[in-house]
Design a protein around this motif. Structure first.
Motif, PDB file in Angstrom:
ATOM      1  N   GLN A 361      42.112  43.211  -7.623  1.00 57.73           N
ATOM      2  CA  GLN A 361      40.776  43.695  -7.929  1.00 57.73           C
ATOM      3  C   GLN A 361      39.747  43.055  -7.001  1.00 57.73           C
ATOM      4  N   ALA A 362      39.936  41.771  -6.708  1.00 58.70           N
ATOM      5  CA  ALA A 362      39.031  41.103  -5.766  1.00 58.70           C
ATOM      6  C   ALA A 362      39.114  41.760  -4.398  1.00 58.70           C
ATOM      7  N   GLN A 363      40.331  42.122  -4.011  1.00 53.91           N
ATOM      8  CA  GLN A 363      40.543  42.790  -2.729  1.00 53.91           C
ATOM      9  C   GLN A 363      39.814  44.128  -2.678  1.00 53.91           C
ATOM     10  N   LEU A 364      39.930  44.896  -3.755  1.00 59.53           N
ATOM     11  CA  LEU A 364      39.273  46.202  -3.809  1.00 59.53           C
ATOM     12  C   LEU A 364      37.754  46.053  -3.728  1.00 59.53           C
ATOM     13  N   ALA A 365      37.212  45.101  -4.494  1.00 58.53           N
ATOM     14  CA  ALA A 365      35.762  44.902  -4.484  1.00 58.53           C
ATOM     15  C   ALA A 365      35.281  44.497  -3.096  1.00 58.53           C
ATOM     16  N   MET A 366      36.006  43.587  -2.455  1.00 57.34           N
ATOM     17  CA  MET A 366      35.612  43.127  -1.128  1.00 57.34           C
ATOM     18  C   MET A 366      35.694  44.269  -0.121  1.00 57.34           C
ATOM     19  N   SER A 367      36.746  45.075  -0.206  1.00 59.97           N
ATOM     20  CA  SER A 367      36.928  46.140   0.780  1.00 59.97           C
ATOM     21  C   SER A 367      35.856  47.210   0.660  1.00 59.97           C
ATOM     22  N   HIS A 368      35.398  47.491  -0.558  1.00 56.41           N
ATOM     23  CA  HIS A 368      34.441  48.579  -0.750  1.00 56.41           C
ATOM     24  C   HIS A 368      32.983  48.133  -0.664  1.00 56.41           C
ATOM     25  N   LEU A 369      32.699  46.875  -0.969  1.00 59.37           N
ATOM     26  CA  LEU A 369      31.299  46.451  -1.073  1.00 59.37           C
ATOM     27  C   LEU A 369      30.810  45.606   0.101  1.00 59.37           C
ATOM     28  N   ASN A 370      31.717  45.037   0.877  1.00 55.99           N
ATOM     29  CA  ASN A 370      31.279  44.206   1.996  1.00 55.99           C
ATOM     30  C   ASN A 370      30.453  45.035   2.984  1.00 55.99           C
ATOM     31  N   GLY A 371      29.237  44.577   3.285  1.00 50.53           N
ATOM     32  CA  GLY A 371      28.378  45.285   4.210  1.00 50.53           C
ATOM     33  C   GLY A 371      27.434  46.284   3.560  1.00 50.53           C
ATOM     34  N   GLN A 372      27.643  46.597   2.277  1.00 46.28           N
ATOM     35  CA  GLN A 372      26.736  47.523   1.593  1.00 46.28           C
ATOM     36  C   GLN A 372      25.391  46.839   1.328  1.00 46.28           C
ATOM     37  N   ARG A 373      24.339  47.627   1.261  1.00 52.30           N
ATOM     38  CA  ARG A 373      23.002  47.084   1.017  1.00 52.30           C
ATOM     39  C   ARG A 373      22.731  47.013  -0.476  1.00 52.30           C
ATOM     40  N   LEU A 374      22.284  45.847  -0.928  1.00 48.78           N
ATOM     41  CA  LEU A 374      21.910  45.641  -2.322  1.00 48.78           C
ATOM     42  C   LEU A 374      20.498  45.080  -2.351  1.00 48.78           C
ATOM     43  N   TYR A 375      19.574  45.843  -2.920  1.00 47.18           N
ATOM     44  CA  TYR A 375      18.159  45.460  -2.964  1.00 47.18           C
ATOM     45  C   TYR A 375      17.643  45.107  -1.566  1.00 47.18           C
ATOM     46  N   GLY A 376      18.025  45.935  -0.599  1.00 50.67           N
ATOM     47  CA  GLY A 376      17.501  45.799   0.759  1.00 50.67           C
ATOM     48  C   GLY A 376      18.296  44.918   1.689  1.00 50.67           C
ATOM     49  N   ASN A 377      19.251  44.135   1.165  1.00 44.78           N
ATOM     50  CA  ASN A 377      20.019  43.211   2.010  1.00 44.78           C
ATOM     51  C   ASN A 377      21.472  43.660   2.144  1.00 44.78           C
ATOM     52  N   PRO A 378      22.020  43.720   3.369  1.00 42.54           N
ATOM     53  CA  PRO A 378      23.463  43.978   3.510  1.00 42.54           C
ATOM     54  C   PRO A 378      24.239  42.748   3.060  1.00 42.54           C
ATOM     55  N   ILE A 379      25.042  42.888   2.022  1.00 46.10           N
ATOM     56  CA  ILE A 379      25.734  41.718   1.471  1.00 46.10           C
ATOM     57  C   ILE A 379      27.026  41.452   2.231  1.00 46.10           C
ATOM     58  N   ARG A 380      27.390  40.181   2.314  1.00 46.75           N
ATOM     59  CA  ARG A 380      28.641  39.765   2.959  1.00 46.75           C
ATOM     60  C   ARG A 380      29.560  39.189   1.886  1.00 46.75           C
ATOM     61  N   ILE A 381      30.813  39.576   1.929  1.00 44.59           N
ATOM     62  CA  ILE A 381      31.772  39.147   0.902  1.00 44.59           C
ATOM     63  C   ILE A 381      32.997  38.555   1.584  1.00 44.59           C
ATOM     64  N   THR A 382      33.352  37.362   1.195  1.00 45.11           N
ATOM     65  CA  THR A 382      34.565  36.709   1.696  1.00 45.11           C
ATOM     66  C   THR A 382      35.296  36.061   0.523  1.00 45.11           C
ATOM     67  N   LEU A 383      36.502  35.642   0.780  1.00 42.58           N
ATOM     68  CA  LEU A 383      37.278  34.937  -0.234  1.00 42.58           C
ATOM     69  C   LEU A 383      36.734  33.523  -0.385  1.00 42.58           C
ATOM     70  N   SER A 384      36.469  33.109  -1.611  1.00 45.97           N
ATOM     71  CA  SER A 384      35.950  31.765  -1.862  1.00 45.97           C
ATOM     72  C   SER A 384      37.080  30.744  -1.867  1.00 45.97           C
ATOM     73  N   LYS A 385      36.744  29.511  -1.532  1.00 48.79           N
ATOM     74  CA  LYS A 385      37.728  28.423  -1.618  1.00 48.79           C
ATOM     75  C   LYS A 385      37.986  28.039  -3.073  1.00 48.79           C
ATOM     76  N   HIS A 386      37.083  28.440  -3.981  1.00 47.05           N
ATOM     77  CA  HIS A 386      37.252  28.121  -5.400  1.00 47.05           C
ATOM     78  C   HIS A 386      38.288  29.053  -6.020  1.00 47.05           C
ATOM     79  N   THR A 387      39.063  28.528  -6.945  1.00 45.35           N
ATOM     80  CA  THR A 387      40.055  29.351  -7.642  1.00 45.35           C
ATOM     81  C   THR A 387      39.513  29.894  -8.953  1.00 45.35           C
ATOM     82  N   ASN A 388      38.411  29.323  -9.449  1.00 52.20           N
ATOM     83  CA  ASN A 388      37.736  29.874 -10.612  1.00 52.20           C
ATOM     84  C   ASN A 388      36.285  29.420 -10.612  1.00 52.20           C
TER      85      ASN A 388
END
Length: 506
Positions: A361-388
């Motif tokens: 699910q994290a993979q799907l969200a990252m693949s579809h939303l990375n680079g999309q504009r949210l409230y005027g800003n293109p958001i960047r999505i990467t895998l976090s070093k945190h596990t929770n």
């Protein structure tokens, strides 16, 4: 210091450890695995432009990559400064070299490097068929026509595509405008997994020169003919022939080299099958300005962090701190999976952590939303070093920036086999509305969606079911904000509106 890197004088490379600030078309790659290959180093730079030379220093775990232009090198350094590339689980580092060119003529180890460089620019690429046959092995999760378009469009414009099942295997025919694009896509993607450990791509060249598409729907698409009907008619004779006879089965290229590419749209993470010689492959998105060059200074990218089992926390950056809330991230990311926790960082409110239920699910969200504009800003999505995502300690207030949604009734994917799994689409200007009460009319919904100043371009109830409708907003940005605002909106009569992105247009 000399501005020319000579392959026989390894002492000269020490200065590059302090380099990295002044642009140069020569790039210094550090902390490489000890058994790194030339092809793996080359693949780091292929998607930014032509590579003119390579010097691999295995003993030092370093390499120098000479790009065809300073602009291509600049794009590569800019990208990898935001997302650390990973080769075989080793994070590697890319910076500008102090050298302005590579001279490797007398280096005894250059034969393999030059062979690798020749392989990525081989002239027979242009003579390849522009139509590919794609077989998806080990199909553990649904793979759609749209998902394949998204993956393959990183190597050129996808003109036409057909998906079908034959001999119990999900397959596709996919046409590029030229043989070079098809050649590069095959060499880059053959043997890669779409998801962790499954959905392996097996790619070969078709004997067809072109695909003849009669319908634009879930099974076939001709992007050059938007006027085609959407009816789910039977395959044409051409399509039958393609499925039955167009390929020579079992011919799969073993070449580890990829070709120069150009790209489009959001990120997709691909990982190598056990038998593949490729390291992990990730295809994320870069700023649109980078698309100016045909030889791709943007999106598709090799060797970035892949999502391993249990890694389901995403780092979302470049948020609009004045507008973003945990709730809006919960609703938006919840389109692609069940969000369990969200934390907006207290001292850096343009960043947030979003925890999904699982890594797919994290993979799907990252693949579809990375680079999309949210409230005027293109958001960047990467895998976090945190596990929770950690909740605040008892008695510690964090201004409501951390929320636990693990028991939320708004999760879309709680039911195993839910039809929501087969209705996951990238953000689009058209939204799918459902759970509409019988008393609601078109004007009610148009008024609702335009109440925040958004533009409603079109609206259409489903002919057979007025509980569902399509609404087309003025832009994808407005559509994203509308989904966040109106999903679960109370329409009365015990009906809460359900909103998702649609693959259709009105």
């Amino acid at each position: 210091m000399s501005t020319t890197a000579n392959g026989n004088d390894s002492k000269k490379f020490k200065g590059d450890m302090r380099g990295g600030g002044v642009p140069s078309r020569v790039l210094h790659v550090r902390r490489l695995p000890s058994d790194i290959t030339e092809a793996e180093v080359i693949s780091l730079g292929l998607h930014f432009g032509d590579i003119t030379n390579l010097l691999l220093l295995k003993a030092k775990n370093q390499a120098f990559l000479e790009m065809s232009s300073e602009d291509a090198a600049q794009n590569m350094v800019s990208y990898y400064s935001t997302v650390t590339p990973v080769i075989r689980h080793h994070p590697v580092y890319v910076q500008f070299s102090n050298h302005k060119e590579l001279k490797t003529d007398n280096n005894p180890n250059q034969e393999r490097a030059q062979a690798a460089l020749r392989a990525v620019s081989c002239p027979h690429a242009a003579a390849s068929s522009s139509v590919l046959r794609v077989v998806v092995d080990n199909l553990m999760y649904p793979v759609t026509l749209d998902a394949l378009c998204q993956i393959f469009s990183k190597f050129g414009t996808v003109l036409r595509i057909i998906v079908f099942t034959k001999n119990s295997q999900f397959q596709a025919l996919l046409q590029f405008p030229d043989g070079a694009s098809a050649h590069n896509a095959k060499l880059s993607l053959d043997g890669q997994n779409i998801y962790n450990g499954c959905c392996t791509l097996r790619i070969s060249f078709s004997k067809l020169n072109s695909l003849n598409i009669k319908y634009n729907n879930d099974k076939s698409r001709d992007f050059t003919r938007p006027d085609l009907p959407t009816g789910d008619g039977p395959p044409t004779a051409m399509e039958h022939a393609a499925m039955a006879t167009a390929f020579t089965p079992g011919i799969i290229s073993a070449s580890p080299y990829t070709g120069a590419t150009h790209t489009f749209s959001p990120a997709f993470t691909l990982q190598p099958a056990v038998s593949s010689s490729y390291p992990a492959l990730t295809l994320p998105t870069l700023p649109a300005a980078a698309l100016a060059s045909l030889s791709l200074p943007t999106a598709s990218r090799l060797h970035l962090p892949s999502l391993s089992t249990g890694h389901c926390v995403l780092l979302v950056s470049n948020l609009n701190p004045e507008r973003v809330t945990p709730h809006c991230l919960f609703i938006l990311f919840g389109v692609y999976g069940d969000v369990t926790r969200v934390k907006i960082l207290f001292n850096k409110k343009e960043n947030a952590l979003v925890q999904m239920s699982d890594s797919t699910q994290a993979q799907l969200a990252m693949s579809h939303l990375n680079g999309q504009r949210l409230y005027g800003n293109p958001i960047r999505i990467t895998l976090s070093k945190h596990t929770n995502v950690q909740l605040p300690r008892e008695g510690h207030e964090d201004q409501g920036l951390t929320k636990d949604y693990s028991s939320s009734p708004l999760h879309r994917f709680k039911k195993p086999g839910s039809k929501n799994y087969s209705n996951i689409y990238p953000p689009s200007a058209t939204l799918h509305l459902s759970n509409i009460p019988p008393s609601a009319v078109e004007d009610d919904l148009r008024r609702l969606f335009s109440s925040s100043g958004f533009t409603v371009n079109a609206f259409k109830f489903f002919q057979k079911d007025h509980k569902m409708a399509l609404i087309q907003m003025g832009s994808v940005d407005e559509s994203i904000e509308s989904l966040i605002q109106f999903h679960n909106h109370d329409l009365g009569e015990n009906h809460h509106l359900r909103v998702s992105f649609s693959k259709s247009s009105i």
